[in-house]
Design a protein around this motif. Sequence first.
Motif: not given
Lengths: 119, 374
Positions: B305-313, B356-361
């Motif tokens: 699963t790829q991790l991003y620093d924003a919900e979009e972009g 879908k970008r889902l939140p993860v901490h």
Amino acid sequence: MKFTEEHEWLRVEGDEITVGITTHAAEQLGDVVFVELPSEGTVVSKDDEVVVIESVKAASDILAPIDGEIIEVNSALTDSPAMVNDDPQGEAWFFKMKASDPSQMDEFMDEAAYLKFIG
Amino acid sequence: MSDLHQTPLYDLHLELGGKMVPFAGYSMPVQYPMGVMKEHLHTRAHAGLFDVSHMGQVMLTGASWDAVATAFETLVPMDVLGLGDGRQRYGLFTNDAGGIEDDLMFARRGDALFVVVNAACKGADIARMKSALEPDVTVTPITDRALIALQGPAAEAALAALDPAAADMRFMDFRTLNLDGIEAWVSRSGYTGEDGFEISVPDADAEALARRLLAIDGVEPIGLGARDSLRLEAGLCLYGNDIDAQTNPVEASLTWAIQKVRRAGGDRAGGYPGSEVVQAAFENGVTQKRVGLAPQGRAPMREGTQLYDAEEGGRLVGAVTSGSFGPTVGGPVAMGYVSDEYAGVDTALWGDVRGKRLPVHVAKLPFVAANFKR
């Protein structure tokens, strides 16, 4: 009740079809921990991926058995995914759909044929 | 299936209803009829018996303990020489680039060193040790002993029923016990985050010992599925997923495993493969780090699963290396690598799950506190 080779069961009531997965499929999946349901009103084609099921081990999909519209989803599964293991052919139905072409149902197995299919 | 190896407990697994799968060249039980979730919870509440006989057991001997330990220190960045008799330690084989070739456990048994390595790496590990250490140190693969892990809060009472001396052992002790007449090399350790033991016994005695332990109230057989979710909740790395030849120990957040004496300024600093790379990583920091990841919803975030620093972009800042559902946590748990600036606990990220970008901490490891008898 009718059965698909994808291990789904379909219960037909008038033009409404209720869809779930078989006891055999639930056993193969193992403990279900997450269910993602489609939105009510979604129009689907046969073999579209409509539900995501995640077990402890892996993710898998439920495909739309026929063309039609999703008219109701069993949102209780979202909070209690373990229902899929507890009562797969009863309480843990996934969605109800309205068939576009009820003749697509003709290809499916009856219970005796399904039990033979899974050996 | 016919070319898969079988452990001495193979027939017992079948008898117990184990669902056998290929794993590292062996046919191993992924679960028993109880199922992964209940097996996991049972281990944390009572005791689980795991067949880990597929792992490699190797004995290193030489002229003296100092000779063996000093030689082994050329392969691992750990303090081996300082290991007391009857004590065990976690270790890493490194390569010239500072990457991790395997993780392992090593224990001092008199003047000898007893090493346990991962099943998938054992051929390469034995070749590495032979090539680097022989002839001064003799590297003997032990191919006639099974390895059984007994894990969970009821493990001590169960093993002490066979030899009361088991109860006197502390975390990371290593002793020879007499288990109903079976000579067993026992360490008080494991890979579940629970108190417990790993028990090396002759192949011929393995089934009898397993049956004897399973007959004790509270001891159930547990498969590889639950072993994986237990180690993930405990924040422990799976070689090949969370650490590999491309990750160095600093990136892997395994600096705790490198004792001061082997670090810069220590009496025996460096001297292992890739030490200059690892030392530079200590001094200059690293660009990515292994962290715990707590998905904020119910959907598990699997390996990859790829991790991003924003919900979009936003930017791609990392990826999950192990992810599943944690039965004790009661929700999804994961670990992975993120860019160093995002490695702080509670940093909010988003994982791409089926588009879908889902939140993860970012979360503190372990997810479930260790329950060792220190």
